[in-house]
Design a protein around this motif. Sequence first.
Motif, mmCIF file in Angstrom:
data_model
loop_
_atom_site.group_PDB
_atom_site.id
_atom_site.type_symbol
_atom_site.label_atom_id
_atom_site.label_comp_id
_atom_site.label_asym_id
_atom_site.label_seq_id
_atom_site.Cartn_x
_atom_site.Cartn_y
_atom_site.Cartn_z
ATOM 1 N N GLY A 33 0.792 -1.217 0.000
ATOM 2 C CA GLY A 33 0.000 0.000 0.000
ATOM 3 C C GLY A 33 0.826 1.269 0.000
ATOM 4 N N LYS A 34 2.143 1.128 -0.133
ATOM 5 C CA LYS A 34 3.026 2.288 -0.138
ATOM 6 C C LYS A 34 3.085 2.899 -1.533
ATOM 7 N N ILE A 35 2.973 4.221 -1.593
ATOM 8 C CA ILE A 35 3.064 4.911 -2.873
ATOM 9 C C ILE A 35 4.512 4.898 -3.350
ATOM 10 N N VAL A 36 4.721 4.374 -4.559
ATOM 11 C CA VAL A 36 6.072 4.313 -5.130
ATOM 12 C C VAL A 36 6.224 5.281 -6.302
ATOM 13 N N VAL A 37 5.098 5.657 -6.921
ATOM 14 C CA VAL A 37 5.090 6.712 -7.938
ATOM 15 C C VAL A 37 3.990 7.686 -7.538
ATOM 16 N N GLU A 38 4.371 8.890 -7.207
ATOM 17 C CA GLU A 38 3.414 9.873 -6.698
ATOM 18 C C GLU A 38 2.294 10.135 -7.711
ATOM 19 N N PRO A 39 1.058 10.262 -7.231
ATOM 20 C CA PRO A 39 -0.053 10.591 -8.126
ATOM 21 C C PRO A 39 0.126 11.981 -8.738
ATOM 22 N N GLU A 40 0.418 12.012 -10.030
ATOM 23 C CA GLU A 40 0.633 13.268 -10.723
ATOM 24 C C GLU A 40 0.196 13.226 -12.185
ATOM 25 N N TYR A 41 -0.369 12.085 -12.587
ATOM 26 C CA TYR A 41 -0.763 11.924 -13.982
ATOM 27 C C TYR A 41 -2.283 11.968 -14.134
ATOM 28 N N ASP A 42 -2.729 12.383 -15.320
ATOM 29 C CA ASP A 42 -4.162 12.449 -15.592
ATOM 30 C C ASP A 42 -4.743 11.074 -15.896
ATOM 31 N N GLU A 43 -3.900 10.161 -16.357
ATOM 32 C CA GLU A 43 -4.272 8.766 -16.549
ATOM 33 C C GLU A 43 -3.051 7.891 -16.326
ATOM 34 N N ALA A 44 -3.285 6.664 -15.887
ATOM 35 C CA ALA A 44 -2.193 5.701 -15.721
ATOM 36 C C ALA A 44 -2.735 4.303 -15.958
ATOM 37 N N TYR A 45 -1.925 3.474 -16.583
ATOM 38 C CA TYR A 45 -2.355 2.130 -16.958
ATOM 39 C C TYR A 45 -1.434 1.080 -16.327
ATOM 40 N N MET A 46 -1.837 -0.178 -16.442
ATOM 41 C CA MET A 46 -1.074 -1.271 -15.850
ATOM 42 C C MET A 46 0.296 -1.406 -16.509
ATOM 43 N N PHE A 47 1.282 -1.760 -15.701
ATOM 44 C CA PHE A 47 2.627 -1.988 -16.232
ATOM 45 C C PHE A 47 2.637 -3.197 -17.167
ATOM 46 N N ASP A 90 -0.199 12.860 -19.376
ATOM 47 C CA ASP A 90 0.007 14.113 -18.667
ATOM 48 C C ASP A 90 -0.583 15.220 -19.540
ATOM 49 N N GLY A 91 -1.738 15.745 -19.128
ATOM 50 C CA GLY A 91 -2.440 16.699 -19.977
ATOM 51 C C GLY A 91 -2.974 16.003 -21.207
ATOM 52 N N ASP A 92 -2.578 16.466 -22.386
ATOM 53 C CA ASP A 92 -3.021 15.857 -23.642
ATOM 54 C C ASP A 92 -1.998 14.883 -24.216
ATOM 55 N N ASP A 93 -0.892 14.691 -23.526
ATOM 56 C CA ASP A 93 0.211 13.911 -24.079
ATOM 57 C C ASP A 93 0.431 12.593 -23.337
ATOM 58 N N TYR A 94 0.770 11.554 -24.120
ATOM 59 C CA TYR A 94 1.026 10.226 -23.576
ATOM 60 C C TYR A 94 2.521 9.899 -23.642
#
Length: 218
Positions: A159-173, A183-187
Amino acid sequence: VCEDGEWGYINKSGKFVIKAKFDEAGSFDENGLAVVCVDGEYGVINKKGDYVVKTKYASVGAFAENGLALVSKYDDDGNREYGYVNKKGEEVIKLKYQNAISFDENGFASVCEDGEWGVINKKGDTVVKMSYDSSISFAENGLAAVCLDGEWGYVNKKGKIVVEPEYDEAYMFADNGLALVRDGDDYGFINEKGKEVIKTKFEDAQSFADGKLTGVCV
């Protein structure tokens, strides 16, 4: 097959082995089980036509590798509650969640309680606290995407955050250790430490397939 508006099952010779008596009927899975519906309620049968999960649920999902299937019912107020049953039809994780997804191949499931999402294991123990707007199941590298206050990041199985929440979308590794983010309009793509190894510069993109190839739009 359907006969006179009811569904049943035939063998290769066309002979009924489970008579047509269901309102709906799904194909048998690799476990030899099929989801069926009678009078608007869903359950599960085996190849003999015997019920392993009685028809009493609003929905029944496929059994995961850990032997548990996601089910739901409506409470007295008309709200849907989610939980999990085993192949004996026993409710091993109570129907108490507002929303939930099926267990992934790593043995974890994202669930929602009191409007917040977290992650549980097959015992129903919470491994990621119910504190997120949304969450995605763990990838093989042990990281799961979570959303907090509208921004996405990643947590580990503690449950530890390893990548800080800062993206508008994120998908599975993917298998290659890279995850698609927006990030914004860019992937672009980040690694397990949150470093952008492929800059967020694409108009659109897809996650890597088999860790090798992806499609992007410029």
